[in-house]
Design a protein around this motif. Structure first.
Motif, mmCIF file in Angstrom:
data_model
loop_
_atom_site.group_PDB
_atom_site.id
_atom_site.type_symbol
_atom_site.label_atom_id
_atom_site.label_comp_id
_atom_site.label_asym_id
_atom_site.label_seq_id
_atom_site.Cartn_x
_atom_site.Cartn_y
_atom_site.Cartn_z
ATOM 1 N N PRO A 141 -28.953 47.595 76.002
ATOM 2 C CA PRO A 141 -27.837 47.599 74.925
ATOM 3 C C PRO A 141 -28.129 47.148 73.699
ATOM 4 C CG PRO A 141 -27.429 45.437 76.629
ATOM 5 C CD PRO A 141 -28.639 46.278 76.992
ATOM 6 N N THR A 142 -27.024 47.402 72.784
ATOM 7 C CA THR A 142 -27.107 47.031 71.400
ATOM 8 C C THR A 142 -27.764 45.748 71.037
ATOM 9 O OG1 THR A 142 -25.619 48.620 70.826
ATOM 10 C CG2 THR A 142 -26.066 46.998 69.117
ATOM 11 N N ARG A 143 -27.177 44.567 71.547
ATOM 12 C CA ARG A 143 -27.692 43.271 71.299
ATOM 13 C C ARG A 143 -29.116 43.367 71.761
ATOM 14 N NH1 ARG A 143 -24.328 38.312 73.998
ATOM 15 N NH2 ARG A 143 -24.996 39.324 75.696
ATOM 16 N N ALA A 144 -29.434 43.721 72.885
ATOM 17 C CA ALA A 144 -30.972 43.408 73.434
ATOM 18 C C ALA A 144 -31.645 44.287 72.335
ATOM 19 C CB ALA A 144 -31.105 44.026 74.813
ATOM 20 N N LYS A 145 -31.276 45.397 71.780
ATOM 21 C CA LYS A 145 -32.478 46.167 70.949
ATOM 22 C C LYS A 145 -32.430 45.457 69.607
ATOM 23 C CE LYS A 145 -31.508 50.932 72.598
ATOM 24 N NZ LYS A 145 -30.599 50.544 73.705
ATOM 25 N N ARG A 146 -31.254 44.625 69.090
ATOM 26 C CA ARG A 146 -31.524 43.672 67.890
ATOM 27 C C ARG A 146 -32.441 42.918 68.173
ATOM 28 N NH1 ARG A 146 -25.597 44.424 67.414
ATOM 29 N NH2 ARG A 146 -25.240 42.525 68.601
ATOM 30 N N ALA A 147 -32.325 41.739 69.485
ATOM 31 C CA ALA A 147 -33.492 40.941 69.588
ATOM 32 C C ALA A 147 -34.713 41.525 69.660
ATOM 33 C CB ALA A 147 -33.143 40.314 71.043
ATOM 34 N N TRP A 148 -35.117 42.826 70.227
ATOM 35 C CA TRP A 148 -36.230 43.375 70.019
ATOM 36 C C TRP A 148 -36.751 43.761 68.558
ATOM 37 C CZ3 TRP A 148 -39.622 43.219 74.076
ATOM 38 C CH2 TRP A 148 -39.055 42.965 75.333
ATOM 39 N N ALA A 149 -35.680 44.331 68.173
ATOM 40 C CA ALA A 149 -36.278 44.390 66.657
ATOM 41 C C ALA A 149 -36.672 43.327 65.841
ATOM 42 C CB ALA A 149 -34.799 45.196 65.887
ATOM 43 N N ASP A 150 -36.216 42.181 66.151
ATOM 44 C CA ASP A 150 -36.479 41.060 65.700
ATOM 45 C C ASP A 150 -38.010 40.594 65.833
ATOM 46 O OD1 ASP A 150 -33.913 40.531 64.315
ATOM 47 O OD2 ASP A 150 -33.163 39.252 65.708
ATOM 48 N N MET A 151 -38.413 41.021 66.916
ATOM 49 C CA MET A 151 -39.863 40.845 67.235
ATOM 50 C C MET A 151 -40.802 42.116 67.098
ATOM 51 S SD MET A 151 -39.544 38.747 70.740
ATOM 52 C CE MET A 151 -38.463 39.408 71.415
ATOM 53 N N PHE A 152 -40.162 42.856 66.197
ATOM 54 C CA PHE A 152 -40.943 44.170 65.620
ATOM 55 C C PHE A 152 -41.247 45.067 66.833
ATOM 56 C CE2 PHE A 152 -40.984 41.091 62.198
ATOM 57 C CZ PHE A 152 -40.683 41.913 61.170
ATOM 58 N N VAL A 153 -40.365 45.538 67.643
ATOM 59 C CA VAL A 153 -40.378 46.170 68.762
ATOM 60 C C VAL A 153 -39.368 47.176 68.699
ATOM 61 C CG1 VAL A 153 -40.150 46.631 71.312
ATOM 62 C CG2 VAL A 153 -41.732 44.743 70.345
ATOM 63 N N ASP A 154 -39.217 48.648 68.692
ATOM 64 C CA ASP A 154 -38.454 49.580 68.877
ATOM 65 C C ASP A 154 -37.809 49.716 69.988
ATOM 66 O OD1 ASP A 154 -36.908 51.770 68.583
ATOM 67 O OD2 ASP A 154 -38.485 53.024 67.756
ATOM 68 N N GLY A 155 -36.595 49.384 70.465
ATOM 69 C CA GLY A 155 -36.182 49.275 71.625
ATOM 70 C C GLY A 155 -35.422 50.771 72.045
ATOM 71 N N LEU A 156 -35.390 51.783 71.748
ATOM 72 C CA LEU A 156 -34.929 52.860 71.677
ATOM 73 C C LEU A 156 -35.623 54.048 72.853
ATOM 74 C CD1 LEU A 156 -33.566 53.831 68.009
ATOM 75 C CD2 LEU A 156 -32.194 53.116 69.891
#
Length: 427
Positions: free
Chosen positions: A238-253
């Motif tokens: 979900p969105t919150r997890a994707k934000r956490a991944w983005a903080d680690m420079f990972v595209d969660g889409l």
């Protein structure tokens, strides 16, 4: 070939809802030998067969007696499994016993009937919440009536060398004679970062920015999700997890088919996606195990997303192995018996109907009337509650039967699972 385990005694395990083998691999490393693995998902069964030709695998609904007959395995050393999570998931409706996918109560009842020396069940953190206190108490009381001591514990994957925030709520129950020898495993140190775990995989195709990415990915992963079949394709949640991944420079889409190419952009310009192999590494699979996954990308990702991390399973498995070996008495039996829901316990022990006032007096510490009413309302989601209204006024209640499926021939689960669409929702 199976990995080497210590020369200690090997115990037998029957694993239900075995998935792709995360729990099974961990238990194997802890000294358990599979008598049977039961799993409904065809790809997961193929994965188990790919990696462990010696295991007997039964494919189908674990509660269907045409798939396997529990009584054949009466007295097995360990009954273990990761039963479906949606009935307790915070992301779901938390229907508990009212969800036709709930197999936790069935698994406990099966343990009571076939009497293994130990029981291990794991599920999501949602089962640890106050909403399910009575459910948990019912499980402990049912096990106690059968001569077991059960304990619940919320464990975190990152405490066992897995670089992921993955809380799992674990039930371990042992017979009275073995329970004093059990102690929960202790944390095993720093799990490292996502960058530490995945640097080698990110540079497989010579990506020139792999080292810089690894430094940027300096945290541990959020809980890996996407294992449920209702999620459609494979992505990192979900969105919150994707934000956490983005903080680690990972595209969660989405999930990539392969690691970045040599000249792919810098991660600050374009974040890389993870591959299934990378996600598998973050779930705790050791590359030395050479664990193969059956199916295409989405099927593989779902198997990984549903897995119990092997290092967690190994740690709990070793604690159970020590208890069954009766190596060292570790705990006073009385300290293991924890009460989760005093209201449920008071109703269970009452002789007939009880007024709200009498119920308040039986529960310590006492609840105010509004909280007691809310507590009873929560109880009614998992148990049938009978009400009467005496002529002198007020209301009296009595605890009825458990709503959960425990194997009843007339339970509504059978009708729900008669359709393909219902079966397809099993996670």
């Amino acid at each position: 070939m199976a990995p080497m385990v210590s020369k200690e005694q090997t115990f037998k395990v029957v694993e239900i809802c075995a998935g792709a083998g995360g729990q099974g691999l961990g238990l194997e490393k802890a000294g358990f030998e599979h008598e049977l693995a039961v799993e409904i998902d065809s790809y997961a069964c193929q994965t188990l067969a790919l990696n462990r030709q010696s295991w007997k695998i039964a494919q189908g609904d674990v509660a269907d007696r045409s798939v396997w007959k529990p009584e054949i395995y009466a007295g097995v050393d360990l009954l273990a499994g990761g039963v479906p999570c949606p009935p307790f998931s915070i992301a779901g409706k938390q229907l508990g016993a009212g969800d036709e996918r709930d197999l936790f109560a069935w698994a406990v009842q099966t343990a009571v009937e076939i009497r293994p020396r130990a029981l291990l069940l794991e599920n999501v953190r949602g089962l640890s919440m106050p909403r399910f206190a009575a459910y948990r108490q019912h499980v402990l009381d049912s096990l106690a009536d059968a001569g077991y001591v059960g304990q619940w514990r919320l464990l975190q994957a990152s405490d066992f060398g897995v670089p992921q925030l993955r809380p799992r709520f674990v039930l371990v129950a042992l017979r009275d004679k073995d329970a004093p020898y059990f102690a929960w495993p202790e944390a095993q140190g720093d799990p490292g970062t996502v960058g530490d775990a995945l640097r080698g995989l990110m540079e497989e195709n010579g990506w020139e920015h792999a080292d810089e990415w690894a430094q940027l990915a300096s945290g541990i992963a959020p809980t890996i999700v996407g294992g449920s079949k209702k999620h459609g394709g494979a992505d990192l949640g979900p969105t919150r997890a994707k934000r956490a991944w983005a903080d680690m420079f990972v595209d969660g889409l989405g999930i990539a088919n392969e690691a970045p190419a040599m000249k792919d952009p810098h991660p600050e310009e374009k974040k890389p996606k993870l591959t299934v192999e990378m996600v598998k590494r973050l779930q705790g699979w050791d590359p030395a195990d050479k664990w193969e996954l059956a199916g295409r990308k989405t099927a593989q990702y779902r198997q990984v997303g549903n897995a119990f991390p092997p290092p967690m399973a190994e740690a709990v498995g070793r604690a159970i192995h020590d208890a069954l070996s009766q190596k060292e008495e570790k705990t006073d039996l009385g300290l293991l018996k924890v009460e989760h829901d005093g209201v449920y316990r008071a109703l269970r022990e009452a002789d007939g109907y009880v007024s709200f006032e009498a119920l308040r007096n039986r529960v310590k510490p006492a609840l105010d009337p509004a909280k007691l009413e809310q507590h009873v309302a929560n109880l009614s989601k998992d148990f049938h509650i009978d009400f009467i209204y005496p002529a002198q006024g007020g209301v009296e209640i009595r605890l009825g039967s458990f709503r959960a499926f425990t194997g009843q021939d007339d339970h509504e689960r059978h009708a729900a699972f008669a359709t393909r669409s219902a079966r397809s929702r099993i996670s």
